[in-house]
Design a protein around this motif. Structure first.
Motif, PDB file in Angstrom:
ATOM      1  N   GLY A 187       0.772  -1.239   0.000  1.00  0.00           N
ATOM      2  CA  GLY A 187       0.000   0.000   0.000  1.00  0.00           C
ATOM      3  C   GLY A 187       0.798   1.281   0.000  1.00  0.00           C
ATOM      4  O   GLY A 187       0.240   2.363   0.193  1.00  0.00           O
ATOM      5  N   VAL A 188       2.123   1.195  -0.215  1.00  0.00           N
ATOM      6  CA  VAL A 188       2.942   2.416  -0.168  1.00  0.00           C
ATOM      7  C   VAL A 188       3.185   3.020  -1.550  1.00  0.00           C
ATOM      8  O   VAL A 188       3.890   4.015  -1.675  1.00  0.00           O
ATOM      9  CB  VAL A 188       4.302   2.150   0.517  1.00  0.00           C
ATOM     10  CG1 VAL A 188       4.115   1.911   1.996  1.00  0.00           C
ATOM     11  CG2 VAL A 188       5.028   0.972  -0.125  1.00  0.00           C
ATOM     12  N   GLY A 189       2.630   2.436  -2.599  1.00  0.00           N
ATOM     13  CA  GLY A 189       2.728   3.042  -3.929  1.00  0.00           C
ATOM     14  C   GLY A 189       3.763   2.442  -4.854  1.00  0.00           C
ATOM     15  O   GLY A 189       4.149   3.080  -5.845  1.00  0.00           O
ATOM     16  N   LYS A 190       4.221   1.215  -4.572  1.00  0.00           N
ATOM     17  CA  LYS A 190       5.254   0.611  -5.425  1.00  0.00           C
ATOM     18  C   LYS A 190       4.746   0.403  -6.856  1.00  0.00           C
ATOM     19  O   LYS A 190       5.447   0.701  -7.820  1.00  0.00           O
ATOM     20  CB  LYS A 190       5.722  -0.718  -4.822  1.00  0.00           C
ATOM     21  CG  LYS A 190       6.378  -0.580  -3.459  1.00  0.00           C
ATOM     22  CD  LYS A 190       7.027  -1.866  -3.003  1.00  0.00           C
ATOM     23  CE  LYS A 190       6.043  -2.948  -2.656  1.00  0.00           C
ATOM     24  NZ  LYS A 190       5.277  -2.668  -1.424  1.00  0.00           N
ATOM     25  N   THR A 191       3.527  -0.092  -6.981  1.00  0.00           N
ATOM     26  CA  THR A 191       2.969  -0.315  -8.316  1.00  0.00           C
ATOM     27  C   THR A 191       2.739   1.009  -9.031  1.00  0.00           C
ATOM     28  O   THR A 191       2.996   1.132 -10.239  1.00  0.00           O
ATOM     29  CB  THR A 191       1.645  -1.094  -8.222  1.00  0.00           C
ATOM     30  OG1 THR A 191       1.857  -2.293  -7.477  1.00  0.00           O
ATOM     31  CG2 THR A 191       1.133  -1.445  -9.607  1.00  0.00           C
ATOM     32  N   THR A 247       2.926   8.698   6.662  1.00  0.00           N
ATOM     33  CA  THR A 247       2.692   9.331   7.963  1.00  0.00           C
ATOM     34  C   THR A 247       1.225   9.727   8.054  1.00  0.00           C
ATOM     35  O   THR A 247       0.495   9.698   7.049  1.00  0.00           O
ATOM     36  CB  THR A 247       3.571  10.573   8.136  1.00  0.00           C
ATOM     37  OG1 THR A 247       3.183  11.548   7.142  1.00  0.00           O
ATOM     38  CG2 THR A 247       5.046  10.223   7.959  1.00  0.00           C
ATOM     39  N   VAL A 248       0.782  10.121   9.240  1.00  0.00           N
ATOM     40  CA  VAL A 248      -0.603  10.561   9.402  1.00  0.00           C
ATOM     41  C   VAL A 248      -0.895  11.784   8.527  1.00  0.00           C
ATOM     42  O   VAL A 248      -1.929  11.823   7.838  1.00  0.00           O
ATOM     43  CB  VAL A 248      -0.913  10.859  10.886  1.00  0.00           C
ATOM     44  CG1 VAL A 248      -2.298  11.504  11.028  1.00  0.00           C
ATOM     45  CG2 VAL A 248      -0.848   9.572  11.710  1.00  0.00           C
ATOM     46  N   TYR A 261      -1.785  -1.154   6.449  1.00  0.00           N
ATOM     47  CA  TYR A 261      -2.729  -0.677   5.436  1.00  0.00           C
ATOM     48  C   TYR A 261      -2.114   0.351   4.480  1.00  0.00           C
ATOM     49  O   TYR A 261      -2.346   0.301   3.280  1.00  0.00           O
ATOM     50  CB  TYR A 261      -3.939  -0.034   6.118  1.00  0.00           C
ATOM     51  CG  TYR A 261      -4.937  -1.012   6.662  1.00  0.00           C
ATOM     52  CD1 TYR A 261      -6.082  -1.334   5.954  1.00  0.00           C
ATOM     53  CD2 TYR A 261      -4.742  -1.613   7.895  1.00  0.00           C
ATOM     54  CE1 TYR A 261      -7.011  -2.223   6.450  1.00  0.00           C
ATOM     55  CE2 TYR A 261      -5.666  -2.508   8.411  1.00  0.00           C
ATOM     56  CZ  TYR A 261      -6.795  -2.807   7.689  1.00  0.00           C
ATOM     57  OH  TYR A 261      -7.704  -3.696   8.185  1.00  0.00           O
ATOM     58  N   ASN A 262      -1.414   1.341   5.053  1.00  0.00           N
ATOM     59  CA  ASN A 262      -0.889   2.459   4.266  1.00  0.00           C
ATOM     60  C   ASN A 262      -1.984   3.097   3.429  1.00  0.00           C
ATOM     61  O   ASN A 262      -3.017   3.454   3.960  1.00  0.00           O
ATOM     62  CB  ASN A 262       0.311   2.011   3.440  1.00  0.00           C
ATOM     63  CG  ASN A 262       1.583   1.997   4.272  1.00  0.00           C
ATOM     64  OD1 ASN A 262       1.999   3.023   4.783  1.00  0.00           O
ATOM     65  ND2 ASN A 262       2.177   0.820   4.435  1.00  0.00           N
ATOM     66  N   GLY A 263      -1.795   3.200   2.107  1.00  0.00           N
ATOM     67  CA  GLY A 263      -2.767   3.884   1.258  1.00  0.00           C
ATOM     68  C   GLY A 263      -4.150   3.267   1.283  1.00  0.00           C
ATOM     69  O   GLY A 263      -5.156   3.968   1.094  1.00  0.00           O
TER      70      GLY A 263
END
Length: 597
Positions: A169-173, A300-301, A343-345
């Motif tokens: 969920g951190v945007g790798k794709t 981050t929040v 979860y992240n994004g």
């Protein structure tokens, strides 16, 4: 043993694959059928439930492929892609090589426009400061290389493969798609497409098929990016010294990783930081081919708040001033760092979905105007609680796929939270666990004494079950020339001790376990006879495995002759129908499902 039948079946299947690839489809059909027949016979002698499941899966794969080839031969396309399944002709491939003309070099204006567009796209990314900085450096390097080539200079390095590390969920794709667009805009790649794969898309269950599957995906990604998600799964079994066809996939990828030009494939390997570091260390050649390494930190929040605002506006919705002011506090106070990391994004997607549900419950049917699209502070506060009270269904961590049996076993022992340690490390089947020691378990990350003891007990229990199954197999295959221990002794000129063995109820199940001291306790006090008997027992015990194999090989030969005769008497339809019926009777399938291989 069942192993002999299974190995013979897979050996025939490998021959079938070679015929399949060569276009000898009729021979391939017969061999796929014969391979499945051997494997189904092996199921009669196999005791291990895990291995039994694998054998049946292989049988199903071979039956499916034989049916697909048979249908292809019945139609016009028997010799082409549909029947062979292995791609088009060499002429077709060569034709595809020439269908993309090299473009003219970018002008200064085009280059400046591409750089500006990439800078704008990077500015839209939330967080990812280190990644954005690396992307800007990459863009600058590619631009300078274009200028070097335009002036007739050489470039130092054409390798452009990457490794992305970070939690889900951190945007790798997302960034991989951005890289694809950058490479295409700057003329580095022919396409801006990204083909996403995981281990299951590359690795098959038997020899040669893995190379074929991987080559097919590489061909699909030519001129663009092949994004290998959770790439570390390809090396985990290999690093433990276990047999795995993943090595074929890695070899196939490494064959093309040194290729250059617009039509070559750019590989992006992605996964968790620790596991990916171990992945590249598996092979020095693999590590040297990966030039760029990007690490994606958790959001981050404040980052999550920005993402929420962007998504709300994109959907045409709004927040009240009070909700917007308190959004940061709502997320920070009602979620932990561990939960946000998980979860992240995706946390923002779930939050907005649940907030919309709360809004719908709050509004009555007379609502209108901005009431219908405005989220309140209470909507968000109620929604955020669901992360603790009712976790939403999530996409399963790819690193844990295939470990359902292990997870179920740990759940039965009340330590289900530990299963991820084992499955993530590649222990996905129960038989993988029986080799673990206490030190191995602790090395996987189990640190609490009580949990270590529980895990050790689980492993010991599995070892006992495995031992029991092994002994049952031993009882099936004893010396074919000896009906009982008395006969066994007489054949070795030891008949005088038959009554002693009978009195102590020694049969074939315990004969091989007798020690020198056991014989003394039975009353064999004289050293000479005791040593003589013990030598015979040791020799018999060592020869037993070979004798069992010989017995099975004899049965295998009979089965092969029987299968050959049946193949002469039955047509392919009858054989396939019989195999499908056998699979159905086993309780494994009621119908054929699409092949994974």
């Amino acid at each position: 043993m069942a192993n002999d039948l299974r190995d013979k079946g897979i050996e025939i299947a490998n021959d079938a694959v070679r015929d399949d690839n060569a276009g000898n489809y009729e021979d391939a059909i017969n061999k796929y059928c014969k391979a499945a027949e051997y494997l189904m016979t092996a199921t009669k002698y196999e005791k291990n439930p895990v291995t039994l499941k694998t054998i049946r899966e292989k049988s199903l794969e071979y039956v499916q492929r034989a049916e697909a080839l048979k249908q292809g031969l019945a139609g016009k396309g028997a010799g082409g892609k549909k029947a062979g399944g292995g791609g088009g002709s060499k002429e077709e491939e060569e034709e595809s090589e020439d269908d993309d003309v090299e473009p003219e070099p970018l002008t200064e204006e085009q280059l400046a426009k591409a750089e500006a567009e990439m800078k704008e796209e990077l500015s839209k990314l939330i967080g990812m400061e280190s990644v954005k900085k690396q992307m800007e450096q990459l863009c600058k390097q590619l631009s300078l290389d274009i200028r070097r080539r335009a002036e007739g200079h050489n470039t130092l390095d054409a390798i452009r493969h990457m490794m992305f590390t970070g939690n889900p969920g951190v945007g790798k794709t997302t960034v991989s798609r951005l890289v694809a667009r950058l490479y295409h805009q700057l003329g580095v790649s022919a396409k801006d497409s990204v083909v996403e794969v995981q281990k299951g898309d590359l690795v098959a269950g038997y020899v040669n098929q893995t190379a074929m599957k991987t080559a097919k995906k590489i061909k699909e990604a030519r001129g663009g990016i092949l994004f290998v998600d959770e790439a570390y799964q390809l090396t985990q079994a290999l690093q433990r010294g276990q047999s795995d066809f993943s090595g074929e996939a890695i070899d196939e990828m490494m064959k093309v990783m040194n290729e250059t030009g617009r039509k070559s494939v750019t590989f992006v390997f992605a996964g968790y930081k620790k596991e990916m570091d171990e992945f590249v260390q598996y092979n020095a050649g693999l590590e040297s081919r990966i030039k760029y390494r990007f690490h994606f930190d958790d959001y981050t929040v404040p980052d999550l708040c920005k993402i929420v605002n962007i998504k709300i506006k994109a959907k045409g919705y709004k927040m009240t001033a009070d909700a917007e002011k308190n959004l940061n506090a709502i997320i920070d106070k009602n979620t932990t760092a561990d939960l946000r990391s998980k979860y992240n994004g995706r946390l923002t997607d779930n939050l907005l979905q649940w907030a919309a549900d709360c809004m719908n419950q709050r509004l009555d049917l007379t609502a209108s105007g901005e009431q219908l699209i405005t989220l309140t502070k209470d909507d968000l506060s109620e929604a955020i609680k669901k992360f603790q009270l009712a976790r939403p269904p999530q996409k399963k961590d790819p690193a844990l796929l295939g470990g359902e049996q292990v997870e179920q076993q740990f759940k039965m022992w009340g330590i289900q939270h530990l299963s991820a340690f084992f499955v993530r490390a590649g222990y996905r089947q129960l038989v993988d666990l029986i080799h673990l020691s206490k030190q191995d378990i602790m090395a996987l990350g189990v640190t609490k004494d009580a949990e270590v003891r529980r895990a050790v007990q689980l492993v010991e229990r599995l070892k006992q079950e495995h031992r029991k199954e092994s002994l049952e197999m031993d009882a099936l295959f004893v010396d074919p020339d000896s009906v009982d221990v008395k006969t066994w002794l007489e054949k070795r000129s030891l008949g005088e001790f038959a009554k002693l063995f009978e009195r102590h109820r020694v049969d074939f199940e315990v004969l091989g376990d007798l020690t020198y001291e056991d014989l003394k306790e039975m009353g064999l006090n004289e050293v000479g006879p005791r040593r003589r008997i013990h030598r015979q027992i040791v020799q018999w015990r060592d020869d037993r495995e070979a004798k069992k194999a010989d017995a099975i090989r004899s049965r295998m030969q009979v089965q092969e002759n029987k299968a050959y005769l049946e193949s002469q008497q039955q047509n392919v339809d009858d054989r396939l129908q019989h195999l499908k019926a056998s699979l159905g009777e086993s309780g494994y399938v009621t119908g054929l499902r699409p092949s994974s291989g």
